[in-house]
Design a protein around this motif. Structure first.
Motif, PDB file in Angstrom:
ATOM      1  N   ILE A  46       0.851  -1.189   0.000  1.00 30.98           N
ATOM      2  CA  ILE A  46       0.000   0.000   0.000  1.00 30.98           C
ATOM      3  C   ILE A  46       0.884   1.235   0.000  1.00 30.98           C
ATOM      4  O   ILE A  46       1.889   1.295   0.697  1.00 30.98           O
ATOM      5  CB  ILE A  46      -0.975  -0.014   1.207  1.00 30.98           C
ATOM      6  N   SER A  47       0.513   2.213  -0.803  1.00 34.38           N
ATOM      7  CA  SER A  47       1.346   3.403  -0.948  1.00 34.38           C
ATOM      8  C   SER A  47       0.497   4.619  -1.266  1.00 34.38           C
ATOM      9  O   SER A  47      -0.611   4.502  -1.797  1.00 34.38           O
ATOM     10  CB  SER A  47       2.366   3.173  -2.074  1.00 34.38           C
ATOM     11  N   ASP A  48       1.001   5.784  -0.908  1.00 37.74           N
ATOM     12  CA  ASP A  48       0.439   7.069  -1.345  1.00 37.74           C
ATOM     13  C   ASP A  48      -1.047   7.211  -1.014  1.00 37.74           C
ATOM     14  O   ASP A  48      -1.860   7.578  -1.868  1.00 37.74           O
ATOM     15  CB  ASP A  48       0.672   7.247  -2.850  1.00 37.74           C
ATOM     16  N   LEU A  49      -1.382   6.950   0.228  1.00 38.16           N
ATOM     17  CA  LEU A  49      -2.750   7.203   0.684  1.00 38.16           C
ATOM     18  C   LEU A  49      -3.049   8.696   0.705  1.00 38.16           C
ATOM     19  O   LEU A  49      -4.172   9.115   0.424  1.00 38.16           O
ATOM     20  CB  LEU A  49      -2.953   6.611   2.083  1.00 38.16           C
ATOM     21  N   THR A 210      11.743  -5.070  -5.695  1.00 43.14           N
ATOM     22  CA  THR A 210      11.605  -3.737  -5.112  1.00 43.14           C
ATOM     23  C   THR A 210      10.138  -3.347  -5.089  1.00 43.14           C
ATOM     24  O   THR A 210       9.383  -3.662  -6.015  1.00 43.14           O
ATOM     25  CB  THR A 210      12.412  -2.706  -5.929  1.00 43.14           C
ATOM     26  N   PHE A 211       9.739  -2.656  -4.021  1.00 43.25           N
ATOM     27  CA  PHE A 211       8.381  -2.117  -3.905  1.00 43.25           C
ATOM     28  C   PHE A 211       8.481  -0.595  -3.806  1.00 43.25           C
ATOM     29  O   PHE A 211       9.226  -0.066  -2.975  1.00 43.25           O
ATOM     30  CB  PHE A 211       7.663  -2.669  -2.674  1.00 43.25           C
ATOM     31  N   SER A 212       7.703   0.105  -4.654  1.00 45.46           N
ATOM     32  CA  SER A 212       7.723   1.570  -4.692  1.00 45.46           C
ATOM     33  C   SER A 212       6.325   2.108  -4.960  1.00 45.46           C
ATOM     34  O   SER A 212       5.387   1.352  -5.218  1.00 45.46           O
ATOM     35  CB  SER A 212       8.676   2.070  -5.797  1.00 45.46           C
ATOM     36  N   GLY A 213       6.213   3.424  -4.937  1.00 40.57           N
ATOM     37  CA  GLY A 213       4.953   4.107  -5.249  1.00 40.57           C
ATOM     38  C   GLY A 213       5.256   5.414  -5.951  1.00 40.57           C
ATOM     39  O   GLY A 213       5.843   5.448  -7.003  1.00 40.57           O
ATOM     40  N   HIS A 214       4.828   6.521  -5.335  1.00 39.04           N
ATOM     41  CA  HIS A 214       5.232   7.885  -5.690  1.00 39.04           C
ATOM     42  C   HIS A 214       4.614   8.440  -6.967  1.00 39.04           C
ATOM     43  O   HIS A 214       4.230   9.606  -7.005  1.00 39.04           O
ATOM     44  CB  HIS A 214       6.763   7.965  -5.795  1.00 39.04           C
ATOM     45  N   VAL A 215       4.499   7.664  -8.023  1.00 35.84           N
ATOM     46  CA  VAL A 215       4.144   8.213  -9.338  1.00 35.84           C
ATOM     47  C   VAL A 215       2.629   8.299  -9.547  1.00 35.84           C
ATOM     48  O   VAL A 215       2.166   8.909 -10.498  1.00 35.84           O
ATOM     49  CB  VAL A 215       4.819   7.392 -10.461  1.00 35.84           C
ATOM     50  N   HIS A 216       1.844   7.701  -8.658  1.00 38.75           N
ATOM     51  CA  HIS A 216       0.379   7.762  -8.739  1.00 38.75           C
ATOM     52  C   HIS A 216      -0.157   7.212 -10.048  1.00 38.75           C
ATOM     53  O   HIS A 216      -1.189   7.664 -10.547  1.00 38.75           O
ATOM     54  CB  HIS A 216      -0.135   9.192  -8.538  1.00 38.75           C
ATOM     55  N   SER A 254       3.266   0.656  -7.093  1.00 37.71           N
ATOM     56  CA  SER A 254       1.866   0.909  -6.746  1.00 37.71           C
ATOM     57  C   SER A 254       1.385   2.202  -7.381  1.00 37.71           C
ATOM     58  O   SER A 254       2.095   3.214  -7.359  1.00 37.71           O
ATOM     59  CB  SER A 254       1.730   1.007  -5.220  1.00 37.71           C
ATOM     60  N   PRO A 255       0.171   2.212  -7.932  1.00 37.88           N
ATOM     61  CA  PRO A 255      -0.393   3.463  -8.439  1.00 37.88           C
ATOM     62  C   PRO A 255      -0.929   4.343  -7.324  1.00 37.88           C
ATOM     63  O   PRO A 255      -1.426   5.438  -7.578  1.00 37.88           O
ATOM     64  CB  PRO A 255      -1.533   2.984  -9.341  1.00 37.88           C
ATOM     65  N   GLY A 256      -0.812   3.852  -6.088  1.00 35.39           N
ATOM     66  CA  GLY A 256      -1.299   4.615  -4.952  1.00 35.39           C
ATOM     67  C   GLY A 256      -2.752   4.313  -4.646  1.00 35.39           C
ATOM     68  O   GLY A 256      -3.503   3.793  -5.472  1.00 35.39           O
ATOM     69  N   ILE A 257      -3.133   4.673  -3.441  1.00 34.15           N
ATOM     70  CA  ILE A 257      -4.493   4.406  -2.989  1.00 34.15           C
ATOM     71  C   ILE A 257      -5.246   5.711  -2.708  1.00 34.15           C
ATOM     72  O   ILE A 257      -6.392   5.710  -2.286  1.00 34.15           O
ATOM     73  CB  ILE A 257      -4.466   3.494  -1.741  1.00 34.15           C
TER      74      ILE A 257
END
Length: 286
Positions: A46-49, A210-216, A254-257
């Protein structure tokens, strides 16, 4: 006139779907290097809530995470927003998930702006709810007698852009990871880091996954072109959502939540990644 109303209603429904609902995507990642004890290991990513809410007290999000029955939860940053610090919807989410599964958290650029008492309060909130905050360190995860290495990397704000930092120096290099994390360990390893745009560097360092997010997800997604814009104001960024490969290394982005309510064809998504061990003679697959 009637056609215009239908189009308007369809657009409104699409906007609501892409910005106020979320999906769950199941991903399988297989590797011959994965220890047998981690076969079937379920990771909730889970990322970018950005302090968004799904149901009262984030009850819908809590319920869905628990329904997935994860072995571990990875948070890859920007779960709060700089305007709201650690209060509100994020707090309700982690209180609902407190101590339900081992949980690990790396900072994004929004957490990176917390200072002094705000930072202390944030770290206390994580610890109180059973979340391990990891910043430039490595540890061993254990399951059924086997171990894998988990790295948590914090990137300074000068690495937010995907080309040069504020002083115009070179891009992120492997030597920085060596400095922060030490030499990469033998055996299967997982890296948590907020920004995916340096994936080739993470792969060169030796991270298997690797697990990342940020870019939405690139906010707006176009057919055949993918995500349009990154938070670094980069058009058509290379890594936006899903799984990417470089030789034997992979990254799950992740595209974010949550975040800015301007998504188009880019529904907020929880990722559930299941690790699968493949015998050396078997072909690896996603």
């Amino acid at each position: 006139m009637e056609i215009f109303i239908v189009i308007l209603l369809a657009a409104a429904l699409r906007y609501y779907f892409d910005n106020y609902t979320f999906a769950v995507r199941n991903i399988e990642v297989s590797s011959k290097d994965l220890p047998k004890g981690f076969h079937g290991y379920r990771i909730l990513h889970i990322s970018d809530l950005h302090n968004s809410r799904y149901g009262k007290g984030n009850s819908s999000l809590v319920r869905e995470v628990l329904k997935q029955g994860p072995d571990v939860i990875f948070y890859t940053g920007d779960m709060i927003s700089r305007q709201s610090l650690a209060e509100g919807n994020f707090r309700k989410l982690i209180e609902g998930l407190a101590h339900k599964a081992p949980s690990y958290y790396v900072d994004g650029n929004h957490e990176d702006e917390l200072q002094g008492r705000d930072k202390e309060a944030f770290l206390t909130l994580l610890a109180r709810n059973g979340i391990r905050h990891i910043e430039n360190e490595k540890m061993q995860l254990e399951r059924k007698g086997d171990q894998i290495t988990l790295y948590g990397l914090r990137l300074p704000r000068r690495y937010l852009r995907n080309t040069y930092d504020r002083e115009g120096k070179e891009m992120l290099r492997k030597e920085y990871l060596d400095q922060c994390l030490g030499s990469s360990e033998k055996g299967f390893s997982i890296l948590l880091v907020h920004n995916p745009l340096y994936f080739p560097v993470y792969a060169d360092y030796g991270a298997d996954l690797t697990f990342s997010g940020h870019v939405h997800g690139g906010l707006v997604r176009l057919p055949f072109l993918g995500g349009v814009l990154s938070p670094d104001r980069t058009l058509f960024p290379r890594y936006t959502r899903g799984v990417y490969e470089k030789e034997k290394s992979r990254i799950v982005v992740s595209p974010g939540i949550g975040g800015i309510r301007l998504r188009v064809f880019n529904q907020p998504t929880l990722y559930v990644v299941t690790l699968v061990r493949k015998d050396p003679e078997d072909a690896e697959r996603l």
